[in-house]
Enzyme design. Structure first.
Site, PDB file in Angstrom:
ATOM      1  CE  LYS A 127      -7.351  -3.851   7.602  1.00 33.50           C
ATOM      2  NZ  LYS A 127      -6.314  -3.118   6.970  1.00 33.50           N
ATOM      3  CB  CYS A 179      -0.920   0.016   1.221  1.00 31.13           C
ATOM      4  SG  CYS A 179      -2.347   1.105   0.993  1.00 31.13           S
ATOM      5  CB  CYS A 184      -4.518   3.655  -0.030  1.00 29.00           C
ATOM      6  SG  CYS A 184      -4.936   3.483   1.715  1.00 29.00           S
ATOM      7  CE  LYS A 239      -7.851  -1.404   4.529  1.00 25.06           C
ATOM      8  NZ  LYS A 239      -6.425  -1.116   4.317  1.00 25.06           N
ATOM      9  NE  ARG A 259      -6.750   4.680   4.884  1.00 25.14           N
ATOM     10  CZ  ARG A 259      -5.758   5.561   4.888  1.00 25.14           C
ATOM     11  NH1 ARG A 259      -5.693   6.512   3.972  1.00 25.14           N
ATOM     12  NH2 ARG A 259      -4.834   5.491   5.838  1.00 25.14           N
ATOM     13  NE  ARG A 297      -6.830   4.565   8.710  1.00 24.91           N
ATOM     14  CZ  ARG A 297      -8.046   4.873   8.280  1.00 24.91           C
ATOM     15  NH1 ARG A 297      -8.614   6.004   8.659  1.00 24.91           N
ATOM     16  NH2 ARG A 297      -8.691   4.062   7.467  1.00 24.91           N
ATOM     17  CB  SER A 322      -5.142  -1.814  15.237  1.00 27.72           C
ATOM     18  OG  SER A 322      -5.915  -0.901  14.470  1.00 27.72           O
TER      19      SER A 322
HETATM   20  C1  PBG Z   1      -3.053   0.132   4.920  1.00 29.50           C
HETATM   21  C2  PBG Z   1      -3.573  -0.717   6.010  1.00 29.50           C
HETATM   22  C3  PBG Z   1      -4.375  -0.366   7.119  1.00 29.50           C
HETATM   23  C4  PBG Z   1      -4.493  -1.517   7.896  1.00 29.50           C
HETATM   24  C5  PBG Z   1      -3.799  -2.523   7.243  1.00 29.50           C
HETATM   25  N1  PBG Z   1      -3.247  -2.012   6.071  1.00 29.50           N
HETATM   26  C6  PBG Z   1      -4.927   0.942   7.542  1.00 29.50           C
HETATM   27  C7  PBG Z   1      -5.919   1.654   6.723  1.00 29.50           C
HETATM   28  O1  PBG Z   1      -6.476   1.142   5.757  1.00 29.50           O
HETATM   29  O2  PBG Z   1      -6.121   2.820   7.045  1.00 29.50           O
HETATM   30  C8  PBG Z   1      -5.212  -1.630   9.207  1.00 29.50           C
HETATM   31  C9  PBG Z   1      -4.751  -2.724  10.124  1.00 29.50           C
HETATM   32  C10 PBG Z   1      -5.252  -2.618  11.529  1.00 29.50           C
HETATM   33  O3  PBG Z   1      -6.049  -1.733  11.873  1.00 29.50           O
HETATM   34  O4  PBG Z   1      -4.829  -3.459  12.339  1.00 29.50           O
HETATM   35  N2  PBG Z   1      -3.945   0.508   3.946  1.00 29.50           N
END
Ligand code: PBG
Length: 328
Positions: A252, A120, A130, A195, A221, A205, A278
């Protein structure tokens, strides 16, 4: 038939009996442990927003991967941070980027470890998005080209699986063609296929310093990540990524989307991964720290639900903790 002939409690009377009839069991075999890397030497800095997780440098991450392997966990997922962000996120495909160096060091120290890399731009662009921004919009097709470059640089460094997490249309196809053309037909793609735009990415983040910059005019996003209200669209996203050449489909976040995991499992025969993100992780941690719930029991309930819904692979910051428990 019915009570008292049927008494379902008969099979719940002891732990041995419960084990005998248990439908879902967690295993270390299906766990992926996320790791964060930066340039530098000897780094192991606690991540404030992610309890028990660290920022590593490429040398120290190899040791962490070794410990992870010792617990029986077969795979790690690498996230990188650049020394300098720019408009295109160019450090994302640099040969000397933190991720590229980490892949080499991990493969050298633990050859059997499956190294998955997040593909990414958000941690690398000065906008925190992204994708590339053109005329106030995310330029889908130009971004796909850059993502293919990133994936190729990871493959060249020795990654086993690349995992695009950007949600551009057509990026799996672009990556697959680029890998094929450059002599990496065996590198697998784990697509962040469904996602969703989610509040649960907050702690990540903060850790990756990848929040979208509001001064770009694009505060979130939602023009690329999925609307949380949509299930049929998630299945359409997965179907497209299979067609474009992805090998593993990821959903996800996990917990708020168990119905998507379940429906994907019914519909598709490919391996399905779920990312216990997270915010889901910290929800359990913070609640346990406040004394509201038991960490161990809550962790087990959460991860079991994800597996029961139909996920083959679980990506989780709990991986080491769960592995220790399962190995006991
Ligand atoms: C990058 C990405 C993100 C996560 C994984 N890859 C953050 C986002 O999309 O802002 C999140 C992982 C997590 O919250 O544990 N695009």
């Amino acid at each position: 038939m019915g009570f008292p002939d049927n008494r379902l409690r008969r099979l719940r009377k002891s732990e041995s009996m419960r084990r005998l009839v248990r439908e879902t069991t967690l295993s270390v075999d299906n766990l992926v442990f996320p790791l964060f890397v930066r340039n530098g030497k000897g780094l192991k800095e606690p991540i404030r927003t992610l309890a028990g997780c660290f920022h590593f440098s490429s040398d120290t991450v190899a040791k962490e991967a070794q410990e992870t392997a010792k617990l029986g966990i077969p795979a790690v997922l690498l996230f990188g941070q650049p020394t300098k962000k720019d408009k295109t996120g160019s450090e994302a495909w640099s040969e000397n980027g933190a991720v590229q160096l980490a892949i080499k060091q991990i493969k050298e120290a633990v050859p059997e470890m499956i190294v998955i890399t997040d593909v990414c731009l958000c941690a690398y662009t000065d906008t925190g998005h992204c994708g590339l921004i053109k005329n106030g919009k995310i330029d889908n097709d130009a971004t796909c080209e850059l993502l293919a470059k990133v994936a190729l640089s990871h493959a060249q460094a020795g990654a086993d699986i690349v995992a695009p997490s950007d949600m551009m249309d057509g990026r799996v196809g672009a990556i697959r063609q680029c890998l094929e053309k450059n002599g990496f037909p065996d590198v697998a793609i784990m697509s962040y296929a469904a996602k969703f735009a989610s509040a649960f990415y907050g702690p990540f983040r903060d850790a990756a310093e990848s929040s979208p910059d509001v001064t770009t005019g694009l505060a979130d996003r939602r023009s690329y990540q999925m609307d949380p209200a949509n299930a049929r669209e998630a299945l359409a996203e997965i179907a497209l990524d299979i067609e474009e050449g992805a090998d593993i489909m990821m959903i996800k976040p996990a917990l708020p989307y168990l119905d998507i995991i379940y429906r994907a499992r019914q519909r598709f025969d490919c391996p399905i991964a779920a990312y216990n993100v997270s915010g889901e992780y910290m929800m359990v941690h913070a609640s346990a720290a406040a004394g509201h719930i038991d960490l161990d029991a809550a962790m087990t309930a959460v991860l079991t639900s994800i597996k029961r819904a139909g996920a083959d692979i679980i990506i989780t910051y709990f991986a080491k903790e769960l592995a220790k428990k399962l190995n006991d």
